[in-house]
Design an enzyme around this catalytic site. Structure first.
Site, PDB file in Angstrom:
ATOM      1  CE1 TYR A  48      64.838  51.968  14.028  1.00 38.63           C
ATOM      2  CE2 TYR A  48      65.095  52.623  11.732  1.00 38.63           C
ATOM      3  CZ  TYR A  48      64.351  52.024  12.743  1.00 38.63           C
ATOM      4  OH  TYR A  48      63.127  51.480  12.457  1.00 38.63           O
ATOM      5  CG  ASP A  62      59.892  48.138   4.870  1.00 41.01           C
ATOM      6  OD1 ASP A  62      59.995  47.013   5.403  1.00 41.01           O
ATOM      7  OD2 ASP A  62      59.740  49.191   5.512  1.00 41.01           O
ATOM      8  CG  ASP A  89      61.909  48.144  11.611  1.00 37.75           C
ATOM      9  OD1 ASP A  89      60.984  47.528  12.158  1.00 37.75           O
ATOM     10  OD2 ASP A  89      61.790  48.790  10.548  1.00 37.75           O
ATOM     11  CG  ASP A  91      59.558  44.652   9.933  1.00 38.93           C
ATOM     12  OD1 ASP A  91      59.722  45.879   9.965  1.00 38.93           O
ATOM     13  OD2 ASP A  91      60.041  43.935   9.046  1.00 38.93           O
ATOM     14  CG  HIS A 116      60.822  49.747  16.257  1.00 34.67           C
ATOM     15  ND1 HIS A 116      59.973  49.432  15.218  1.00 34.67           N
ATOM     16  CD2 HIS A 116      61.864  50.394  15.707  1.00 34.67           C
ATOM     17  CE1 HIS A 116      60.500  49.876  14.089  1.00 34.67           C
ATOM     18  NE2 HIS A 116      61.654  50.446  14.342  1.00 34.67           N
ATOM     19  CD  GLU A 118      55.757  47.451  11.875  1.00 31.46           C
ATOM     20  OE1 GLU A 118      56.739  48.201  12.025  1.00 31.46           O
ATOM     21  OE2 GLU A 118      55.382  47.014  10.776  1.00 31.46           O
ATOM     22  CB  CYS A 126      56.716  51.903   4.113  1.00 31.27           C
ATOM     23  SG  CYS A 126      57.101  53.606   4.574  1.00 31.27           S
ATOM     24  NE  ARG A 161      55.967  51.379  12.734  1.00 26.16           N
ATOM     25  CZ  ARG A 161      56.609  51.364  11.572  1.00 26.16           C
ATOM     26  NH1 ARG A 161      57.928  51.438  11.547  1.00 26.16           N
ATOM     27  NH2 ARG A 161      55.946  51.279  10.429  1.00 26.16           N
ATOM     28  CD  GLU A 191      55.987  55.160  11.061  1.00 25.97           C
ATOM     29  OE1 GLU A 191      56.523  56.165  11.543  1.00 25.97           O
ATOM     30  OE2 GLU A 191      56.567  54.425  10.229  1.00 25.97           O
ATOM     31  CG  ASN A 213      60.222  57.281  11.262  1.00 30.48           C
ATOM     32  OD1 ASN A 213      61.289  57.608  10.741  1.00 30.48           O
ATOM     33  ND2 ASN A 213      59.383  56.426  10.695  1.00 30.48           N
TER      34      ASN A 213
END
Ligand SMILES: C[C@](O)(C(=O)O)[C@H](CC(=O)O)C(=O)O
Ligand SMILES: [Mg+2]
Length: 297
Positions: A48, A62, A89, A91, A116, A118, A126, A161, A191, A213
């Site tokens: 990942y 983040d 990721d 985002d 992914h 989101e 985060c 996500r 998530e 996760n």
């Protein structure tokens, strides 16, 4: 040596096969290319590439400060040294749906096996902190649709996500999960699931594979592999685990050097030079070099 032996296409096919296998696919977060090689060596199914880790590596929180170029660069560095599929990721896709489309293609080119996207607003947070927010479901659907439309390799895995559970509750997260699956997402990343019960409800709601996760110090109970498998979860990520372990060990090591004036007592807590060279496949570079000289004659 020099690069991963299987092509990106083969790694994507392996990821797809893993998703269909009924066996939980374990993807620890690689904090650099070298740690990806360790993950492979220890027999995990995938790697990942975490946005939280990439940000932290750059000394940043983040909160959406990293750019697509930075994410793609790191993804390529990691993907090329491992035979394992890598999931990155992406985002929020770095902007509007059109940006999500371009993000997908750039990350395809980087050689990863999937990404992914989101449904948080920009700038994102985060997923395990308070104060995050999500865009309207339809906006998020357009992000997913844009990525699905832009995809050139049908084996490239698009994970959707949803961060809605911690914002609007599990029912809204379930509604969104269904909409993202209908939009063509291959994998669902719900998530901040609180516990097994949340995963059970998600599993019952959608037909596509689910990702868990298992990040530490967040909102989710840490469930073990057997439990996740029995819940019908297909992929588990441990996104920041190796970075946390490594940074903790580095801190302890620095304390010891500061106190004792030497690292001599720490040798048994270090990766030995021999093990590092073994992981790097040093020997094959020497052989390659010899062959180059031979051909030059
Ligand atoms: C999975 C995640 O998106 C990541 O960037 O690794 C983070 C992990 C974390 O901050 O613990 C998240 O869950 O938002
Ligand atoms: Mg992230």
């Amino acid at each position: 040596m020099l690069h991963a032996a299987p092509t990106a296409a083969r790694k994507r096919a392996a990821f797809r096969a893993g998703l269909d296998s009924g066996t939980l696919q374990r993807f620890p977060g690689a904090f650099n290319p070298l740690s990806a090689k360790l993950i492979e060596r220890r027999g995990f199914e995938g790697v990942y590439i975490s946005g939280a880790v990439l940000s932290a590596e750059l000394g940043l929180p983040d909160i959406g400060l990293t750019t697509l170029t930075e994410v793609a660069g790191r993804s390529q560095q990691i993907a090329r040294v491992t035979a394992l599929p890598a999931l990155v990721d992406a985002d929020t896709g770095f902007g509007e749906p059109m940006n999500a489309a371009r993000t997908l293609q750039i990350l395809e080119d980087a050689g990863v096996a999937g990404l992914h996207l989101e449904d948080q607003v920009n700038p994102k947070r985060c997923g395990h902190l308070d104060g995050k927010d999500v865009v309207e479901r339809d906006v998020a659907v357009r992000r997913i649709t844009a990525a699905v439309t832009a995809r050139r390799d049908p084996d490239f895995v698009i994970a959707a996500r949803t961060d809605a559970a911690a914002v609007h509750g599990i029912d809204d997260a379930i509604d969104r999960a269904k909409a993202y699956a209908d939009a063509g997402a291959d994998l669902l990343f719900p998530e901040a699931m609180r516990n097994a019960g949340d995963f059970e409800r998600m599993r019952a709601a959608v037909d596509i594979p689910i990702l868990a996760n298992m990040t530490e110090f967040g909102k989710s109970e840490l469930l073990d592999v057997k439990t996740l498998e029995s819940l019908g979860v297909n992929v588990v990520i441990y996104p920041v685990t190796l970075l946390r372990l490594a940074m903790h060990a580095a801190g302890a090591g620095l304390d010891a050097i500061a106190e004792q004036g030497t690292q001599a007592e720490l040798l048994d807590r270090m990766q030995h030079r021999r093990d590092l060279y073994d992981l790097l496949d040093y020997r094959s570079y020497t052989t390659f070099d010899e062959n180059v000289h031979t051909f030059r004659l």
